[in-house]
Write an enzyme that holds these catalytic residues in place. Structure first.
Site, PDB file in Angstrom:
ATOM      1  N   ASP A 199       0.628   3.960   1.594  1.00 36.61           N
ATOM      2  CA  ASP A 199       0.715   4.728   2.844  1.00 36.61           C
ATOM      3  C   ASP A 199       1.408   3.972   3.968  1.00 36.61           C
ATOM      4  OD1 ASP A 199      -1.211   2.819   3.210  1.00 36.61           O
ATOM      5  OD2 ASP A 199      -2.894   4.208   3.431  1.00 36.61           O
ATOM      6  N   ASP A 257       0.864  -1.179   0.000  1.00 33.37           N
ATOM      7  CA  ASP A 257       0.000   0.000   0.000  1.00 33.37           C
ATOM      8  C   ASP A 257       0.897   1.224   0.000  1.00 33.37           C
ATOM      9  OD1 ASP A 257      -2.189  -1.587  -0.008  1.00 33.37           O
ATOM     10  OD2 ASP A 257      -2.710  -1.319   2.106  1.00 33.37           O
ATOM     11  N   GLU A 283     -10.151  -8.572  -0.005  1.00 32.18           N
ATOM     12  CA  GLU A 283      -9.247  -9.155  -1.025  1.00 32.18           C
ATOM     13  C   GLU A 283      -8.005  -9.774  -0.376  1.00 32.18           C
ATOM     14  OE1 GLU A 283      -9.158  -5.997  -0.263  1.00 32.18           O
ATOM     15  OE2 GLU A 283      -7.011  -5.670  -0.071  1.00 32.18           O
ATOM     16  N   ASP A 284      -7.522  -9.160   0.705  1.00 36.89           N
ATOM     17  CA  ASP A 284      -6.329  -9.720   1.383  1.00 36.89           C
ATOM     18  C   ASP A 284      -6.674 -11.029   2.101  1.00 36.89           C
ATOM     19  OD1 ASP A 284      -7.940  -8.257   3.054  1.00 36.89           O
ATOM     20  OD2 ASP A 284      -6.339  -7.183   4.067  1.00 36.89           O
ATOM     21  N   MET A 292       1.589   4.010   9.353  1.00 38.30           N
ATOM     22  CA  MET A 292       0.670   4.303   8.258  1.00 38.30           C
ATOM     23  C   MET A 292       0.389   5.799   8.220  1.00 38.30           C
ATOM     24  SD  MET A 292      -3.015   2.567   7.729  1.00 38.30           S
ATOM     25  CE  MET A 292      -4.200   3.568   6.928  1.00 38.30           C
ATOM     26  N   TRP A 341     -13.493  -1.452  -0.692  1.00 38.31           N
ATOM     27  CA  TRP A 341     -12.567  -1.759   0.406  1.00 38.31           C
ATOM     28  C   TRP A 341     -12.862  -3.110   1.052  1.00 38.31           C
ATOM     29  CZ3 TRP A 341     -12.937  -2.933   5.528  1.00 38.31           C
ATOM     30  CH2 TRP A 341     -11.735  -2.885   6.260  1.00 38.31           C
ATOM     31  N   HIS A 354      -5.186   9.133   6.961  1.00 41.80           N
ATOM     32  CA  HIS A 354      -5.936   9.815   5.892  1.00 41.80           C
ATOM     33  C   HIS A 354      -7.407   9.467   5.984  1.00 41.80           C
ATOM     34  CE1 HIS A 354      -6.326   6.041   3.531  1.00 41.80           C
ATOM     35  NE2 HIS A 354      -5.187   5.751   4.125  1.00 41.80           N
ATOM     36  N   ARG A 378     -10.951   8.110   4.427  1.00 47.43           N
ATOM     37  CA  ARG A 378     -11.207   7.020   3.485  1.00 47.43           C
ATOM     38  C   ARG A 378     -11.383   7.600   2.079  1.00 47.43           C
ATOM     39  NH1 ARG A 378     -12.486   1.842   3.954  1.00 47.43           N
ATOM     40  NH2 ARG A 378     -13.148   1.880   6.123  1.00 47.43           N
TER      41      ARG A 378
END
Ligand code: BGC
Length: 347
Positions: free
Chosen positions: A198, A196, A261-262, A288, A258, A291, A293
């Site tokens: 971030d 990712d 998937e992981d 991280m 969101w 931020h 969403r």
């Protein structure tokens, strides 16, 4: 009365012919000898020149060979553990940085975000794949922190930012699949780190490479109180070798929005008889960038149903069913940005 001497002259006549014949023979021999000599000498000279020429040719060839040999330096393998590592790092997102500065502090990174150590041969060729959309500020921090870390880790690597075109729902795993395919078109990568944009490691001993089992790298995030939110968690940053990735048919393409998937990737790995490798919770610490969403990346309500059926869907949904269109490839000094049309969200 004939002078006896003169008498003999008649008899001398045949002798005179003999003398002439002898002279002719001597002359013939002399001419023959001269010809032979001239031919021999000129032949020797030719051979000499030829020999001289050949010697010169050989010596210049040898010089070239030596030159070639000396430019083809065979590097020793990089050590298992890089001597350049420094351990824990201070990571902050309040400092102001510009891409220009990041470029200047990483003079050995080549256009497109490519690097390999100059003194040793890296043990793996690593493509770093970042799923992306409208996060330039985060990307700047990622490049600022990660380039020096990856160089200290003595990796042969390239950075690929896979940018989803348009404003429809984000699809992280599909972008990662695209990164795998596109990076392989550029170089013979054998390891893929999916990160990712971030997430920044807080210790350079957390090596961004592949292991005998799929590797989860972001095991200790500040967001989760420096631990795993649950044991099967495989989000954030992970590394799979080319073979490991292919063994699970890559990642799912059907997770729009969101989440989930992981977890599906975790299920794929376990269902193929592999396990997750992880650094310890101290080495695996990472920060991280906070931020809001992202728009068009709302939690996917279908995710629970999808992850309940990974074993049934993974053979037909993955790298073998991936479709997309590359719209633009940009070679930036610190990364390669590939903008893709990933198609419409199915209704
Ligand atoms: C989601 C994952 C996510 C995790 C941590 C899970 O519920 O399915 O995709 O990584 O929460 O936020």
């Amino acid at each position: 009365m004939k002078d006896p001497l003169l008498q003999g002259s008649a008899a001398v006549l045949p002798g005179t012919s003999l003398q002439k014949a002898c002279k002719l023979l001597v002359l013939f021999c002399a001419v023959h000898l001269a010809f032979t000599l001239v031919y021999y000498v000129s032949g020797r000279e030719m051979n000499f020149f030829q020999y001289f020429y050949q010697q010169r040719q050989n010596s210049s060839k040898n010089t070239k060979e030596t030159e070639l040999e000396s430019t083809e330096v065979v590097l020793p393998d990089c050590p298992e553990s890089s001597p350049l590592l420094v351990g824990p790092l201070r990571i902050e997102f309040s400092i102001s940085i510009s891409l220009d500065e990041v470029m200047k502090t990483n003079p050995y990174v080549k256009e497109g975000g490519l690097y390999k150590p100059k003194d040793c041969k890296s043990l793996q060729k690593i493509a770093l794949i970042i799923p992306f959309r409208k996060r330039d500020e985060h990307l700047k921090y990622w490049l600022y922190y990660l380039h020096p870390i990856l160089q200290r880790q003595q990796l042969d690597y390239g950075v690929y930012v896979i940018n989803q075109d348009g404003d429809s729902t984000f699809n992280r795993a599909k972008l990662l699949n695209i990164g795998f395919v596109e990076a392989l078109k550029e170089y013979d990568y054998n390891c893929f780190v999916f990160s990712d944009v971030d997430l920044i490691p807080m210790d350079d001993k957390n090596i961004y490479k592949c292991y005998s089992q799929p590797r989860h790298l972001s095991v200790s995030m500040d967001k989760f109180g420096f631990g795993l939110p649950y044991h099967q968690y495989f989000g954030g940053v992970s590394a799979l070798s080319k073979e490991q990735f292919q063994r699970i048919n890559g990642f799912p393409n059907k997770f729009w929005g969101w989440g989930g998937e992981d977890d599906d990737i975790y299920n794929r790995i376990v269902s193929r008889g592999m396990s997750i490798s992880r650094p310890d919770a101290v080495t695996g610490k990472c920060k991280m960038i906070r931020h809001e969403r992202d728009e068009k990346n709302e939690p996917n309500p279908k995710r629970f149903d999808l992850i309940a059926h990974t074993r049934q869907t993974m053979n037909s949904d993955g790298i073998n069913s991936l479709t997309y269109k590359v719209l633009k490839t940009e070679k930036h000094p610190l990364y390669t940005k590939i903008t893709v049309d990933i198609g419409p969200v199915p209704s």
